[in-house]
Design a protein around this motif. Structure first.
Motif, mmCIF file in Angstrom:
data_model
loop_
_atom_site.group_PDB
_atom_site.id
_atom_site.type_symbol
_atom_site.label_atom_id
_atom_site.label_comp_id
_atom_site.label_asym_id
_atom_site.label_seq_id
_atom_site.Cartn_x
_atom_site.Cartn_y
_atom_site.Cartn_z
ATOM 1 N N ALA A 1 1.078 -1.261 0.065
ATOM 2 C CA ALA A 1 0.270 -0.263 0.599
ATOM 3 C C ALA A 1 0.764 1.300 -0.403
ATOM 4 O O ALA A 1 1.928 0.775 0.564
ATOM 5 N N ALA A 2 0.132 2.522 -1.066
ATOM 6 C CA ALA A 2 0.864 3.372 -1.040
ATOM 7 C C ALA A 2 0.762 4.829 -0.726
ATOM 8 O O ALA A 2 -0.819 4.322 -1.170
ATOM 9 N N ILE A 3 1.207 6.404 -0.816
ATOM 10 C CA ILE A 3 0.386 6.990 -0.744
ATOM 11 C C ILE A 3 1.720 7.538 -1.402
ATOM 12 O O ILE A 3 2.521 7.449 -0.575
ATOM 13 N N GLY A 4 1.258 9.038 -2.509
ATOM 14 C CA GLY A 4 2.091 10.477 -1.894
ATOM 15 C C GLY A 4 1.409 11.260 -2.570
ATOM 16 O O GLY A 4 0.099 11.271 -2.939
ATOM 17 N N ARG A 5 2.338 12.666 -2.662
ATOM 18 C CA ARG A 5 1.599 13.781 -3.066
ATOM 19 C C ARG A 5 3.147 14.345 -4.228
ATOM 20 O O ARG A 5 4.344 13.872 -4.504
ATOM 21 N N ARG A 6 1.881 14.900 -5.163
ATOM 22 C CA ARG A 6 2.719 15.048 -6.219
ATOM 23 C C ARG A 6 2.278 16.924 -6.569
ATOM 24 O O ARG A 6 1.549 16.785 -6.640
ATOM 25 N N GLU A 7 3.342 17.750 -6.664
ATOM 26 C CA GLU A 7 3.354 19.341 -6.373
ATOM 27 C C GLU A 7 4.115 19.956 -7.991
ATOM 28 O O GLU A 7 5.111 19.312 -8.832
ATOM 29 N N GLN A 8 2.906 20.313 -8.420
ATOM 30 C CA GLN A 8 3.223 20.577 -10.319
ATOM 31 C C GLN A 8 3.413 22.314 -10.218
ATOM 32 O O GLN A 8 2.056 22.917 -9.721
ATOM 33 N N ASP B 1 -6.011 5.460 -6.406
ATOM 34 C CA ASP B 1 -7.610 6.552 -6.760
ATOM 35 C C ASP B 1 -5.729 7.554 -6.040
ATOM 36 O O ASP B 1 -5.291 8.103 -5.193
ATOM 37 N N THR B 2 -7.215 8.831 -6.113
ATOM 38 C CA THR B 2 -6.806 10.453 -6.292
ATOM 39 C C THR B 2 -7.779 11.437 -5.653
ATOM 40 O O THR B 2 -8.632 11.201 -5.720
ATOM 41 N N VAL C 1 -2.594 20.709 -12.043
ATOM 42 C CA VAL C 1 -3.094 20.383 -10.440
ATOM 43 C C VAL C 1 -2.246 19.563 -9.560
ATOM 44 O O VAL C 1 -1.465 18.572 -9.907
ATOM 45 N N ASP C 2 -2.570 20.266 -8.818
ATOM 46 C CA ASP C 2 -1.425 19.053 -7.521
ATOM 47 C C ASP C 2 -2.398 18.288 -6.681
ATOM 48 O O ASP C 2 -3.758 18.682 -6.925
ATOM 49 N N TYR C 3 -2.178 16.681 -5.863
ATOM 50 C CA TYR C 3 -2.902 15.820 -5.331
ATOM 51 C C TYR C 3 -2.627 15.317 -5.038
ATOM 52 O O TYR C 3 -0.869 14.682 -4.994
ATOM 53 N N THR C 4 -3.094 14.111 -4.177
ATOM 54 C CA THR C 4 -2.764 13.149 -3.594
ATOM 55 C C THR C 4 -3.033 11.964 -4.085
ATOM 56 O O THR C 4 -3.839 12.017 -4.877
ATOM 57 N N ALA C 5 -2.328 11.327 -4.479
ATOM 58 C CA ALA C 5 -2.600 9.255 -4.184
ATOM 59 C C ALA C 5 -2.820 8.374 -3.513
ATOM 60 O O ALA C 5 -1.284 8.495 -3.252
ATOM 61 N N TRP C 6 -2.877 7.849 -3.915
ATOM 62 C CA TRP C 6 -2.983 5.918 -2.862
ATOM 63 C C TRP C 6 -3.566 4.676 -4.025
ATOM 64 O O TRP C 6 -4.397 5.489 -5.092
ATOM 65 N N ASN C 7 -2.630 4.022 -3.583
ATOM 66 C CA ASN C 7 -2.798 2.997 -4.268
ATOM 67 C C ASN C 7 -2.866 1.694 -3.056
ATOM 68 O O ASN C 7 -1.908 1.492 -1.821
#
Length: 231
Positions: free
Chosen positions: A173-180, A209-210, A184-190
């Motif tokens: 299981a993972a969770i990540g954050r992308r800043e651009q 999902d995000t 769009v900036d978003y948080t994603a998990w799987n």
């Protein structure tokens, strides 16, 4: 764009020559993988507009496993009109204080993109991981100074944990954050499971999902199946 492409191609073509120029175990070895999935997910977002995709890669590893490099491809659906992304990357894998470290630089380009589209980019990745018995954890930090299209610099930070239930079945299981900068900036998990069907065939089933409030399949939730053949 031509100069980076030529440099990348020269680097890939030089690898077999380097390997053959050495004798015995010092020559290193090649490995290959091909596969397909129901959606091409990267950093939580779809690169195939929610459609199925195929991928392949070749990797040369030095005899001690410290250095690796090689080309890869994957099918995509881009606003550039491209349906194929090619890449070449190289990296090192030192061990530091009991942690496995992976430092990688990758050059990517979209094949047959429309004229005037910014179709290539560099991506730099650092990973640190540790396994204790069946438990494992990994931290990934990625950065690009200038992404494809109108997107500019971005940063991705992801934490992942996993557990080996058997020698064939594992879960992560993972969770990540992308800043651009310009997107769009978003948080994603799987979360999902990987099953080793054979020594050379893996099947992965994963839910993505995000929190990005963007219409369309790119950031939408999805259950993704993927099979990988290694040889």
């Amino acid at each position: 764009m031509m100069r980076p492409l030529l440099f990348a191609a020269a680097a890939v073509l030089a690898l077999p020559a380097v390997a053959h120029a050495q004798d015995g175990p010092a020559a290193g070895s090649w490995s290959f993988a091909v596969g397909a999935g129901t959606d091409n997910r990267s950093k939580g977002a779809s690169k195939s507009d929610g459609d199925a995709y195929v991928f392949g890669e070749a990797q040369w590893d030095s005899a001690d496993g410290f250095f690796y490099a090689g080309p890869s491809f994957q099918t995509i659906r881009s606003s550039s009109g491209s349906e194929l992304e090619a890449a070449v990357d190289a990296g090192i894998r030192p061990e530091i204080a009991g942690f496995d470290v992976d430092l990688n630089a990758k050059y990517k380009w979209q094949v047959d993109a429309i004229d005037g589209y910014d179709a290539d980019s560099w991506e730099f990745t650092g990973r640190i991981s540790r396994s204790i018995g069946p438990a494992k954890a990994r931290l990934t930090v990625q950065y690009s100074p200038d992404s494809t299209g109108s997107s500019k610099a971005w940063t991705w930070v992801e934490g992942r944990v996993g557990w080996d239930f058997t020698h064939k079945l594992s879960g992560t299981a993972a969770i990540g954050r992308r800043e651009q900068e310009t997107s769009v900036d978003y948080t994603a998990w799987n979360a999902g499971m990987t099953y080793a069907v054979t020594r050379d065939v893996d099947f992965d089933l994963r839910y993505y999902d995000t929190d990005a409030n963007v219409p369309g399949p790119q950031y939408a939730s999805a259950l993704v199946g993927e099979v990988t053949f290694s040889f």
